[in-house]
Design an enzyme around this catalytic site. Sequence first.
Site, PDB file in Angstrom:
ATOM      1  N   LEU A   1      34.647  39.306  38.600  1.00 42.19           N
ATOM      2  CA  LEU A   1      35.771  40.066  39.159  1.00 42.19           C
ATOM      3  C   LEU A   1      35.458  41.558  39.256  1.00 42.19           C
ATOM      4  CD1 LEU A   1      38.779  38.362  37.310  1.00 42.19           C
ATOM      5  CD2 LEU A   1      37.694  37.733  39.482  1.00 42.19           C
TER       6      LEU A   1
ATOM      7  N   HIS B   1      39.304  42.170  43.509  1.00 43.51           N
ATOM      8  CA  HIS B   1      40.107  41.045  43.008  1.00 43.51           C
ATOM      9  C   HIS B   1      41.365  41.554  42.312  1.00 43.51           C
ATOM     10  CE1 HIS B   1      35.934  39.170  42.832  1.00 43.51           C
ATOM     11  NE2 HIS B   1      36.593  38.320  43.588  1.00 43.51           N
TER      12      HIS B   1
ATOM     13  N   GLN C   1      30.514  25.111  48.422  1.00 40.05           N
ATOM     14  CA  GLN C   1      30.499  26.105  49.501  1.00 40.05           C
ATOM     15  C   GLN C   1      29.187  26.887  49.563  1.00 40.05           C
ATOM     16  OE1 GLN C   1      33.994  28.276  47.719  1.00 40.05           O
ATOM     17  NE2 GLN C   1      32.982  30.070  48.570  1.00 40.05           N
TER      18      GLN C   1
ATOM     19  N   GLY D   1      41.192  38.408  50.202  1.00 41.00           N
ATOM     20  CA  GLY D   1      40.755  39.690  50.751  1.00 41.00           C
ATOM     21  C   GLY D   1      40.317  39.545  52.206  1.00 41.00           C
TER      22      GLY D   1
ATOM     23  N   SER E   1      31.169  40.713  44.657  1.00 39.04           N
ATOM     24  CA  SER E   1      30.503  40.255  43.429  1.00 39.04           C
ATOM     25  C   SER E   1      28.994  40.262  43.615  1.00 39.04           C
ATOM     26  CB  SER E   1      30.966  38.842  43.084  1.00 39.04           C
ATOM     27  OG  SER E   1      32.359  38.801  43.042  1.00 39.04           O
TER      28      SER E   1
HETATM   29  O1  PAF Z   1      36.402  34.105  48.357  1.00 39.66           O
HETATM   30  C1  PAF Z   1      36.068  33.435  47.359  1.00 39.66           C
HETATM   31  O2  PAF Z   1      35.842  33.952  46.258  1.00 39.66           O
HETATM   32  C2  PAF Z   1      35.931  31.927  47.511  1.00 39.66           C
HETATM   33  O3  PAF Z   1      35.426  31.582  48.760  1.00 39.66           O
HETATM   34  C3  PAF Z   1      37.251  31.173  47.222  1.00 39.66           C
HETATM   35  C4  PAF Z   1      38.329  31.521  48.223  1.00 39.66           C
HETATM   36  C5  PAF Z   1      37.727  31.496  45.818  1.00 39.66           C
HETATM   37  C6  PAF Z   1      37.001  29.658  47.310  1.00 39.66           C
HETATM   38  O4  PAF Z   1      36.038  29.243  46.402  1.00 39.66           O
END
Ligand code: PAF
Length: 283
Positions: free
Chosen positions: A35, A39, A63, A149, A188
């Site tokens: 974070l 965030h 992802q 964001g 990050s």
């Molecule tokens: O933006 C992110 O940090 C990620 O893509 C999310 C939305 C938490 C999904 O894993």
Amino acid sequence: MSPVIVRTIDELRLRVRELRAAGHTIGLVPTMGALHEGHLSLVQAAKDDGHKVIVSIFVNPTQFNDKKDLEKYPRNEAADVALLEPLDVAIVWAPHVEEMYADGFATTVSVSGITDGLCGATRPGHFDGVATVVSKLLLQALPDAAYFGQKDYQQLAVINRLVADLNIPAKIVGCPILREVDGLAMSSRNVRLSEKGRKTAALLFQTLSQAAEDIDSGKSVETVMSRSSEALLAAGFEAIDYLEMRSADDLSPMTEFDRPARLFVAAFLDGVRLIDNVVVKGR
Ligand code: PAF
């Protein structure tokens, strides 16, 4: 007060029920941890809207199209929770991978069209992973609103689409990009830049802003885009994934400024993939 750390869906649902029974509404801030102030600004936005806040911390393996990127993704839950403490976050929802993707998991949420270009073109499967995990997070926490964001502008568009298409009853709130003093969008991934790379990285926003100004002042989009790419490569960026003007509404490609637009960039520096986007105002 310290947030309660929850690891199971059953406990999350119980605690959400308790909060609702006490008359609260719920704001969800989905994150993958590591974070930063960006965030925290999402948490603040949720609080300003009057919600009890749940922050999810889950590094979502589905992802990441690049395994090494997943391995290198910074993880420090204790530091994340410490950052959330002063903000009076009610719950940190931090499931283990097995809780999120149980044995036999076989469902994918896939949003078409809007995912075709930009990050969708160079990160195969990325948006399926995002759409699937965000759908799950929304269904697990059933928040009144969820906060994302605008740095991940295409992600935000994908989430807006899936929430509308799947009739998920949560309001999606897109929040402004938070920047370091030199303009670099907070991310990050920034901690993975070398000292030299960190200085060069500021050029991403500066070049993008200059390009937007040049288009605003009537210069040819094609010329501005190719000059900006050359400038980034000359400054030390290793590769440019894309540098494009797209419709701010549906992300369709634009070669002329004839409707609300944004410039989008993804470029590699020190092996780190940085993304950013800015508004093109037009004359
Ligand atoms: O933006 C992110 O940090 C990620 O893509 C999310 C939305 C938490 C999904 O894993």
